[in-house]
Write an enzyme that holds these catalytic residues in place. Sequence first.
Site, PDB file in Angstrom:
ATOM      1  N   GLN A  88      40.266 -27.088  -7.130  1.00  0.00           N
ATOM      2  CA  GLN A  88      40.335 -28.119  -6.079  1.00  0.00           C
ATOM      3  C   GLN A  88      38.939 -28.383  -5.544  1.00  0.00           C
ATOM      4  O   GLN A  88      38.745 -29.287  -4.744  1.00  0.00           O
ATOM      5  CB  GLN A  88      41.227 -27.624  -4.933  1.00  0.00           C
ATOM      6  CG  GLN A  88      42.664 -27.397  -5.353  1.00  0.00           C
ATOM      7  CD  GLN A  88      43.461 -26.687  -4.267  1.00  0.00           C
ATOM      8  OE1 GLN A  88      43.838 -27.282  -3.274  1.00  0.00           O
ATOM      9  NE2 GLN A  88      43.724 -25.417  -4.458  1.00  0.00           N
ATOM     10  N   ASN A  89      37.995 -27.566  -5.946  1.00  0.00           N
ATOM     11  CA  ASN A  89      36.644 -27.682  -5.392  1.00  0.00           C
ATOM     12  C   ASN A  89      35.880 -28.858  -5.993  1.00  0.00           C
ATOM     13  O   ASN A  89      36.022 -29.166  -7.173  1.00  0.00           O
ATOM     14  CB  ASN A  89      35.857 -26.387  -5.611  1.00  0.00           C
ATOM     15  CG  ASN A  89      36.456 -25.234  -4.832  1.00  0.00           C
ATOM     16  OD1 ASN A  89      37.284 -25.457  -3.959  1.00  0.00           O
ATOM     17  ND2 ASN A  89      36.046 -24.024  -5.159  1.00  0.00           N
ATOM     18  N   HIS A 108      40.013 -32.807  -7.336  1.00  0.00           N
ATOM     19  CA  HIS A 108      39.697 -33.639  -6.167  1.00  0.00           C
ATOM     20  C   HIS A 108      38.339 -34.310  -6.248  1.00  0.00           C
ATOM     21  O   HIS A 108      37.779 -34.708  -5.227  1.00  0.00           O
ATOM     22  CB  HIS A 108      39.809 -32.789  -4.886  1.00  0.00           C
ATOM     23  CG  HIS A 108      41.201 -32.305  -4.627  1.00  0.00           C
ATOM     24  ND1 HIS A 108      41.491 -31.195  -3.869  1.00  0.00           N
ATOM     25  CD2 HIS A 108      42.400 -32.806  -5.039  1.00  0.00           C
ATOM     26  CE1 HIS A 108      42.810 -31.028  -3.831  1.00  0.00           C
ATOM     27  NE2 HIS A 108      43.372 -31.986  -4.530  1.00  0.00           N
ATOM     28  N   CYS A 143      28.024 -53.435 -12.863  1.00  0.00           N
ATOM     29  CA  CYS A 143      28.677 -54.653 -12.350  1.00  0.00           C
ATOM     30  C   CYS A 143      28.201 -55.069 -10.951  1.00  0.00           C
ATOM     31  O   CYS A 143      28.635 -56.095 -10.436  1.00  0.00           O
ATOM     32  CB  CYS A 143      30.197 -54.479 -12.356  1.00  0.00           C
ATOM     33  SG  CYS A 143      30.814 -53.393 -11.063  1.00  0.00           S
ATOM     34  N   GLY A 178      41.620 -18.162  -3.954  1.00  0.00           N
ATOM     35  CA  GLY A 178      40.900 -18.847  -2.880  1.00  0.00           C
ATOM     36  C   GLY A 178      41.472 -20.172  -2.440  1.00  0.00           C
ATOM     37  O   GLY A 178      40.721 -21.089  -2.097  1.00  0.00           O
ATOM     38  N   SER A 180      44.668 -21.869   0.128  1.00  0.00           N
ATOM     39  CA  SER A 180      45.737 -21.597   1.088  1.00  0.00           C
ATOM     40  C   SER A 180      47.051 -22.208   0.634  1.00  0.00           C
ATOM     41  O   SER A 180      48.089 -21.979   1.260  1.00  0.00           O
ATOM     42  CB  SER A 180      45.350 -22.162   2.456  1.00  0.00           C
ATOM     43  OG  SER A 180      45.184 -23.565   2.349  1.00  0.00           O
TER      44      SER A 180
HETATM   45  P1  NAD Z   1      41.491 -23.649   2.316  1.00  0.00           P
HETATM   46  O1  NAD Z   1      40.260 -23.717   3.160  1.00  0.00           O
HETATM   47  O2  NAD Z   1      42.727 -24.287   2.816  1.00  0.00           O
HETATM   48  O3  NAD Z   1      41.838 -22.103   2.027  1.00  0.00           O
HETATM   49  C1  NAD Z   1      40.853 -21.220   1.583  1.00  0.00           C
HETATM   50  C2  NAD Z   1      41.542 -19.960   1.094  1.00  0.00           C
HETATM   51  O4  NAD Z   1      40.537 -19.145   0.507  1.00  0.00           O
HETATM   52  C3  NAD Z   1      42.203 -19.136   2.190  1.00  0.00           C
HETATM   53  O5  NAD Z   1      43.515 -18.829   1.767  1.00  0.00           O
HETATM   54  C4  NAD Z   1      41.335 -17.864   2.283  1.00  0.00           C
HETATM   55  O6  NAD Z   1      42.113 -16.683   2.485  1.00  0.00           O
HETATM   56  C5  NAD Z   1      40.706 -17.816   0.923  1.00  0.00           C
HETATM   57  N1  NAD Z   1      39.361 -17.210   0.894  1.00  0.00           N
HETATM   58  C6  NAD Z   1      38.321 -17.374   1.764  1.00  0.00           C
HETATM   59  N2  NAD Z   1      37.255 -16.661   1.372  1.00  0.00           N
HETATM   60  C7  NAD Z   1      37.620 -16.037   0.228  1.00  0.00           C
HETATM   61  C8  NAD Z   1      36.950 -15.158  -0.664  1.00  0.00           C
HETATM   62  N3  NAD Z   1      35.683 -14.750  -0.469  1.00  0.00           N
HETATM   63  N4  NAD Z   1      37.629 -14.700  -1.757  1.00  0.00           N
HETATM   64  C9  NAD Z   1      38.926 -15.075  -1.975  1.00  0.00           C
HETATM   65  N5  NAD Z   1      39.602 -15.907  -1.169  1.00  0.00           N
HETATM   66  C10 NAD Z   1      38.955 -16.379  -0.084  1.00  0.00           C
HETATM   67  O7  NAD Z   1      41.059 -24.175   0.877  1.00  0.00           O
HETATM   68  P2  NAD Z   1      41.846 -25.027  -0.248  1.00  0.00           P
HETATM   69  O8  NAD Z   1      43.234 -24.503  -0.396  1.00  0.00           O
HETATM   70  O9  NAD Z   1      40.945 -25.088  -1.431  1.00  0.00           O
HETATM   71  O10 NAD Z   1      42.001 -26.476   0.386  1.00  0.00           O
HETATM   72  C11 NAD Z   1      40.886 -27.122   0.920  1.00  0.00           C
HETATM   73  C12 NAD Z   1      40.643 -28.520   0.354  1.00  0.00           C
HETATM   74  O11 NAD Z   1      39.307 -28.872   0.723  1.00  0.00           O
HETATM   75  C13 NAD Z   1      40.674 -28.611  -1.149  1.00  0.00           C
HETATM   76  O12 NAD Z   1      41.410 -29.733  -1.470  1.00  0.00           O
HETATM   77  C14 NAD Z   1      39.221 -28.780  -1.594  1.00  0.00           C
HETATM   78  O13 NAD Z   1      39.089 -29.889  -2.459  1.00  0.00           O
HETATM   79  C15 NAD Z   1      38.443 -29.090  -0.353  1.00  0.00           C
HETATM   80  N6  NAD Z   1      37.238 -28.208  -0.160  1.00  0.00           N
HETATM   81  C16 NAD Z   1      36.389 -27.979  -1.202  1.00  0.00           C
HETATM   82  C17 NAD Z   1      35.278 -27.134  -1.044  1.00  0.00           C
HETATM   83  C18 NAD Z   1      34.365 -26.902  -2.233  1.00  0.00           C
HETATM   84  O14 NAD Z   1      34.251 -27.737  -3.098  1.00  0.00           O
HETATM   85  N7  NAD Z   1      33.695 -25.730  -2.326  1.00  0.00           N
HETATM   86  C19 NAD Z   1      35.024 -26.534   0.193  1.00  0.00           C
HETATM   87  C20 NAD Z   1      35.907 -26.815   1.266  1.00  0.00           C
HETATM   88  C21 NAD Z   1      37.019 -27.658   1.067  1.00  0.00           C
HETATM   89 ZN    ZN Z   2      30.937 -51.170 -11.676  1.00  0.00          ZN
END
Ligand code: NAD
Ligand code: ZN
Length: 238
Positions: A88-89, A108, A143, A178, A180
């Site tokens: 999702q990152n 995403h 474009c 990682g 939620s």
């Molecule tokens: P979230 O913030 O909802 O949940 C993060 C989860 O990671 C929690 O359950 C927590 O317990 C766990 N966590 C935190 N630190 C950890 C570690 N060191 N090791 C293991 N687990 C750990 O995140 P989500 O569910 O990915 O949803 C957030 C949305 O925001 C996603 O859709 C994403 O696209 C976006 N997002 C992306 C980034 C990125 O690209 N790095 C950063 C923030 C948010």
């Molecule tokens: Zn274009």
Amino acid sequence: MAKVVILSGAGISAESGISTFRDSGGLWEEYDISVVCNYDSLVKHEDLTIEFYDKRRAEIEDKEPNYAHKIIKELKDRYKHDIAVITQNVDNLFEKAGMRVEDVIHLHGFMPTVRCRDEECAKVYDIGYKALSSFNDGKCPECGTKLRPNIVFFGEAAPMYERLNAEIQDCQFFVVIGTSGNVIEVNSTAAFCDYAILNNLEASSAIAERDFDKVIYDKASNAIDIIADDIESFLQES
Ligand code: NAD
Ligand code: ZN
């Protein structure tokens, strides 16, 4: 389709210094997420939205992949067709760890790229860590239409969910690291597949522990060796 699906979220990048939603801090607190991450953000708050993503793009330049990204890269090298890496990152830490762009499914979007706002054109350009307006005046070289961050905003279609759905349909071994589970539902896949592992820092109200065979509440960099061993044992036996 791969036998093993590894689905990650913001938590896997937390130890690299990129903050999750929940931890907040940094950029997430400076901006109202509902203002800069919504389907109508580019219409209602164009400058603020572009600025938010410019800052987030610049922020990832000096971030390094951590041990968990590196081990997943090694697993993918070893079992190319048996493992699907889905995240999702929107950061590029798997790619910085050496993974090929085509080997990471970004559900995403992908921060280092921008996309033409014309949906027919939809060309994607890699601008690295630069501000959007510094690339061809923020316009599509093909474009002339304005460019936008190549990020899926709330309420927008997420084309890569088709890949996710295809992969989880045949998944035998499901690993969740990682996330939620609020944005992507993980319980039904965990319940349905042969074996499922969950790794987060703490329990989440959106995740049913009983659907997982193994639950590890620890940092991803601590949990990843156990996860890698389990994946290897499974693939060698199957
Ligand atoms: P979230 O913030 O909802 O949940 C993060 C989860 O990671 C929690 O359950 C927590 O317990 C766990 N966590 C935190 N630190 C950890 C570690 N060191 N090791 C293991 N687990 C750990 O995140 P989500 O569910 O990915 O949803 C957030 C949305 O925001 C996603 O859709 C994403 O696209 C976006 N997002 C992306 C980034 C990125 O690209 N790095 C950063 C923030 C948010
Ligand atoms: Zn274009």
